[in-house]
Design an enzyme around this catalytic site. Structure first.
Site, PDB file in Angstrom:
ATOM      1  N   LYS A 301      57.397  20.368  42.348  1.00 30.30           N
ATOM      2  CA  LYS A 301      57.584  21.676  41.695  1.00 30.30           C
ATOM      3  C   LYS A 301      58.053  22.703  42.715  1.00 30.30           C
ATOM      4  O   LYS A 301      58.906  23.550  42.422  1.00 30.30           O
ATOM      5  CB  LYS A 301      56.290  22.120  41.019  1.00 30.30           C
ATOM      6  CG  LYS A 301      55.978  21.270  39.809  1.00 30.30           C
ATOM      7  CD  LYS A 301      54.857  21.814  39.003  1.00 30.30           C
ATOM      8  CE  LYS A 301      54.647  20.983  37.748  1.00 30.30           C
ATOM      9  NZ  LYS A 301      54.249  19.586  38.025  1.00 30.30           N
ATOM     10  N   ARG A 413      35.770  52.695  46.510  1.00 31.01           N
ATOM     11  CA  ARG A 413      36.681  52.071  47.472  1.00 31.01           C
ATOM     12  C   ARG A 413      37.990  52.847  47.581  1.00 31.01           C
ATOM     13  O   ARG A 413      38.895  52.442  48.292  1.00 31.01           O
ATOM     14  CB  ARG A 413      36.973  50.618  47.065  1.00 31.01           C
ATOM     15  CG  ARG A 413      35.779  49.694  47.064  1.00 31.01           C
ATOM     16  CD  ARG A 413      36.202  48.228  47.074  1.00 31.01           C
ATOM     17  NE  ARG A 413      37.157  47.905  46.041  1.00 31.01           N
ATOM     18  CZ  ARG A 413      36.859  47.559  44.795  1.00 31.01           C
ATOM     19  NH1 ARG A 413      35.583  47.477  44.448  1.00 31.01           N
ATOM     20  NH2 ARG A 413      37.794  47.281  43.927  1.00 31.01           N
ATOM     21  N   ASP A 487      29.358  51.871  33.213  1.00 28.88           N
ATOM     22  CA  ASP A 487      28.097  51.164  33.478  1.00 28.88           C
ATOM     23  C   ASP A 487      27.172  52.082  34.262  1.00 28.88           C
ATOM     24  O   ASP A 487      27.615  52.743  35.210  1.00 28.88           O
ATOM     25  CB  ASP A 487      28.336  49.903  34.333  1.00 28.88           C
ATOM     26  CG  ASP A 487      29.070  48.813  33.568  1.00 28.88           C
ATOM     27  OD1 ASP A 487      29.149  48.901  32.329  1.00 28.88           O
ATOM     28  OD2 ASP A 487      29.572  47.880  34.218  1.00 28.88           O
TER      29      ASP A 487
HETATM   30  N1  DCT Z   1      31.325  42.475  41.686  1.00 31.57           N
HETATM   31  C1  DCT Z   1      31.144  41.298  42.380  1.00 31.57           C
HETATM   32  N2  DCT Z   1      31.596  40.129  41.874  1.00 31.57           N
HETATM   33  C2  DCT Z   1      32.256  40.118  40.706  1.00 31.57           C
HETATM   34  C3  DCT Z   1      32.466  41.299  40.000  1.00 31.57           C
HETATM   35  C4  DCT Z   1      31.984  42.478  40.514  1.00 31.57           C
HETATM   36  O1  DCT Z   1      30.560  41.311  43.464  1.00 31.57           O
HETATM   37  N3  DCT Z   1      32.689  38.960  40.248  1.00 31.57           N
HETATM   38  C5  DCT Z   1      30.844  43.730  42.270  1.00 31.57           C
HETATM   39  C6  DCT Z   1      31.896  44.334  43.163  1.00 31.57           C
HETATM   40  C7  DCT Z   1      32.443  45.442  42.377  1.00 31.57           C
HETATM   41  C8  DCT Z   1      31.297  45.838  41.482  1.00 31.57           C
HETATM   42  O2  DCT Z   1      30.553  44.674  41.264  1.00 31.57           O
HETATM   43  C9  DCT Z   1      31.739  46.474  40.199  1.00 31.57           C
HETATM   44  O3  DCT Z   1      32.420  45.523  39.399  1.00 31.57           O
HETATM   45  P1  DCT Z   1      33.714  45.888  38.592  1.00 31.57           P
HETATM   46  O4  DCT Z   1      33.571  47.200  37.961  1.00 31.57           O
HETATM   47  O5  DCT Z   1      34.017  44.726  37.724  1.00 31.57           O
HETATM   48  O6  DCT Z   1      34.816  45.886  39.721  1.00 31.57           O
HETATM   49  P2  DCT Z   1      35.574  47.058  40.448  1.00 31.57           P
HETATM   50  O7  DCT Z   1      35.755  46.617  41.841  1.00 31.57           O
HETATM   51  O8  DCT Z   1      34.891  48.347  40.236  1.00 31.57           O
HETATM   52  O9  DCT Z   1      36.995  47.044  39.752  1.00 31.57           O
HETATM   53  P3  DCT Z   1      37.487  47.791  38.426  1.00 31.57           P
HETATM   54  O10 DCT Z   1      38.337  48.919  38.891  1.00 31.57           O
HETATM   55  O11 DCT Z   1      38.286  46.778  37.709  1.00 31.57           O
HETATM   56  O12 DCT Z   1      36.294  48.241  37.674  1.00 31.57           O
END
Ligand code: DCT
Ligand code: MG
Length: 575
Positions: A301, A413, A487
């Site tokens: 591929k 972040r 959340d």
């Molecule tokens: N987290 C983690 N592992 C995952 C999902 C999330 O350790 N599989 C942690 C890191 C980020 C935090 O939880 C909040 O999760 P999200 O809100 O899903 O991620 P985000 O980084 O805030 O990205 P988004 O902008 O999409 O909300």
């Protein structure tokens, strides 16, 4: 496990043919695998996911321990493997032998118990799970109990120092394992809502099911993702166009539930990882074939992409079912198997779902997800997250001025857009008070102020100091303002550092730092960094609070103990 070690391995999970499995394990014949280690198909794992909630404890234990293992045996010859007790003296507990095996291994490296040639669970810390460590909300970990970190902290030579202060990184050898963990979790996440009987025996040589073409390469000395500030930018990869095409194909397979799609997706993810680490532009089929992790069919591929700039297979795999189930999976609360169920019931559009075509019935949360489909599939500009938070903060402080309320996740972040708003709530206890009861009061006020619009998941006990709320919000009084996910995370004051660290992410950074913690003999989760980890002798789960709390109040102390150089939230971007 990075390598199969019969002293430590408790189960082998494989959907690969015998030859591939033997090669992956590094043994010549099935007979070389000790009788106490069952070789099971992925369906065994899935049987646990599907039934965990409906089975009695005894039935669930039976699934873990022997009685029904033969039903999922990967090879006829090994039907009875694992149904006899282990040949290790274990007078008091049946499981003790395995624990002891893990202890014996403790001096040599990580003691994870499940060897997998396709996809298996890895050691993912629980996320605000029940005290016995249940399936985390963000990731799928049905049989996390089978996998144990060492039970007592092993101090590393760099304990308490940054790896910059000490040029030698003693943990570099575990770097490939970090990659494998991510890859395997990616496979899990493709199962989505986890009620899918997604696993089938794919014992044939699949299109992409390339065996490892070479014996394992010597471990690379690279260090931990979390220790390095600089990360290779996506665009820097000389084979990015090839990776992009193979990723498209992998995603298409992930979206399907065919007999061997799961295996193919896994195989592509392996090749993609190998290509990401390959430093030069690939020029020929032979060169591609020579890369560890890239098999014959994938190399072909790659050759096609090199010659034509395209991959015909992508068009072939882009079928109606993929398109429709992807659409359905865009609904909050819907994973792959529900999407397929609805597809099988004859639904092809969101309107079909609204009309309940084929007798399809949505849960209240899915109804909300469907109603705000476009909004919830959109990321909000950073400014909007800020505006919403700035409305919420004064309301929270009006309940208790000593409340600590902080926005985490991608916002902290520094990301320009956010998928949701993640808010931490806690309170110092120096005056003898806590934030008990604040969350329900705040939620009620936010509803009244038309900031929170719908509830998706309420905390079990809203008065608990530790609780999670999930819902939708918007900017009130602005016509056309979109629904956004929000959340709230309430934690005890003493756990704020660990919670901040976890919920700030990103997820890759989290995974790396947790793995580093495990290897150092700790367990890191959103509640804290724990040493002296002990497991429940009945079901081998790590007791959430059973270890000795080593640090949780500040991010800084956790970084320090783990020997990870301090990084500002905006520097923790690895994904
Ligand atoms: N987290 C983690 N592992 C995952 C999902 C999330 O350790 N599989 C942690 C890191 C980020 C935090 O939880 C909040 O999760 P999200 O809100 O899903 O991620 P985000 O980084 O805030 O990205 P988004 O902008 O999409 O909300
Ligand atoms: Mg977020």
């Amino acid at each position: 496990m990075p390598e199969y070690n019969p002293n430590v391995t408790t189960h082998i999970i494989t959907d690969a043919p015998e030859g591939t499995t033997l090669r992956a394990l590094g043994v010549k014949r099935l007979k070389d695998i000790p009788e106490h280690i069952p070789t099971l198909k992925w369906s065994w794992v899935v049987s646990g996911i599907n039934h965990k909630n409906s089975l009695s404890k005894e039935e669930f234990d039976a699934r873990l321990d022997g009685d029904i293992l033969f039903l999922h045996a990967a090879f006829h010859e090994r039907m009875d493997a694992g149904r006899k007790p282990q040949p290790i003296a274990a007078p008091s507990f049946r499981k003790k032998g395995k624990e002891r095996a893990a202890e014996q291994n403790r001096g040599d490296g990580p003691s994870h118990g499940v060897a997998s040639t396709s996809a298996a669970t890895q050691d993912v810390p629980a996320l605000f799970s029940e005290s016995e460590g249940d399936v985390p909300a963000h990731s799928s970990r049905p049989f996390g109990a089978l996998i144990s970190p060492p039970t007592s902290p092993r101090r590393s030579p760099v304990h308490g120092q940054s790896s910059k202060e000490n040029n030698h990184d003693p943990l570099a050898e575990f770097y490939p394992q970090a990659h494998k963990q991510r890859q395997q979790e990616d496979e899990w996440s493709s199962l989505g809502d986890l009620d899918a009987d997604a696993s089938e025996d794919v014992g044939t040589d699949s299109d992409a099911g390339d065996p490892e073409p070479h014996p394992p390469a010597p471990r690379q000395k690279r260090g931990w993702t979390c220790d390095k500030k600089e990360v290779q930018a996506k665009g820097d990869c000389p084979n990015q166009d090839i990776i992009d095409k193979l990723t498209q194909l992998m995603e298409l397979h992930k979206a399907k539930m065919g007999d061997d799609d799961h295996w193919r997706a896994f195989s592509y993810s392996k090749s993609i990882r190998a290509l990401r680490n390959y430093p030069r532009r690939i020029k020929t089929y032979e060169e591609a074939r020579g890369i560890r992790g890239v098999g014959e069919k994938t190399a072909k591929k790659i050759e096609e992409i090199l010659q034509t700039g395209d991959l015909q297979r992508i068009k072939y795999e882009k079928t109606k079912d993929v398109e429709v189930t992807r659409l359905f999976q865009g609904i909050y609360g819907v994973g792959q198997s529900i999407a397929f169920k609805w597809y099988s019931a004859g639904c092809r559009t969101l309107d079909d779902l609204r009309a309940g075509k084929g007798g399809v019935k949505l849960s209240p949360v899915q109804e909300i997800g469907l109603q705000y489909y476009d909004d919830l599939n959109d990321r909000m500009p950073r400014a909007e997250a800020k505006a919403i938070f700035e409305l919420i903060k004064p309301i929270a402080l009006s309940i208790d001025p000593k409340l600590y309320i902080e926005i985490m996740g991608s916002y902290r972040r520094g990301k320009a857009d956010c998928g949701d708003i993640d808010i931490l709530i806690t309170r110092p206890v120096d005056d003898g008070n806590t934030h008990r009861g604040v969350l329900p009061c705040l939620l009620q006020k936010l509803h009244a102020a038309d900031i929170i619009t719908e509830d998706l998941a309420l905390p079990e006990d809203p008065d608990d100091l530790e609780a999670i709320y999930r819902g939708l919000c918007h900017v009130p009084d602005v016509k056309g303002s979109k629904r956004r996910r929000i959340d709230f995370l309430s934690v005890p004051w003493t756990a704020r550092g660990a919670a901040l660290l976890y919920y700030t992410g990103d997820d890759i950074f989290n995974r790396a730092i947790r793995m580093k913690a495990n290897v150092l003999g700790y367990s890191l989760n959103q509640k804290g960094l724990f040493g002296n980890i002990v497991r429940d002798p009945r079901d081998r789960r790590i007791k959430m609070n059973a270890g000795v709390l080593v640090a949780s109040e500040t991010e800084e102390e956790i970084f320090k103990i783990l020997g990870v150089p301090w990084q500002e939230p905006h520097e923790r971007v690895r994904g």
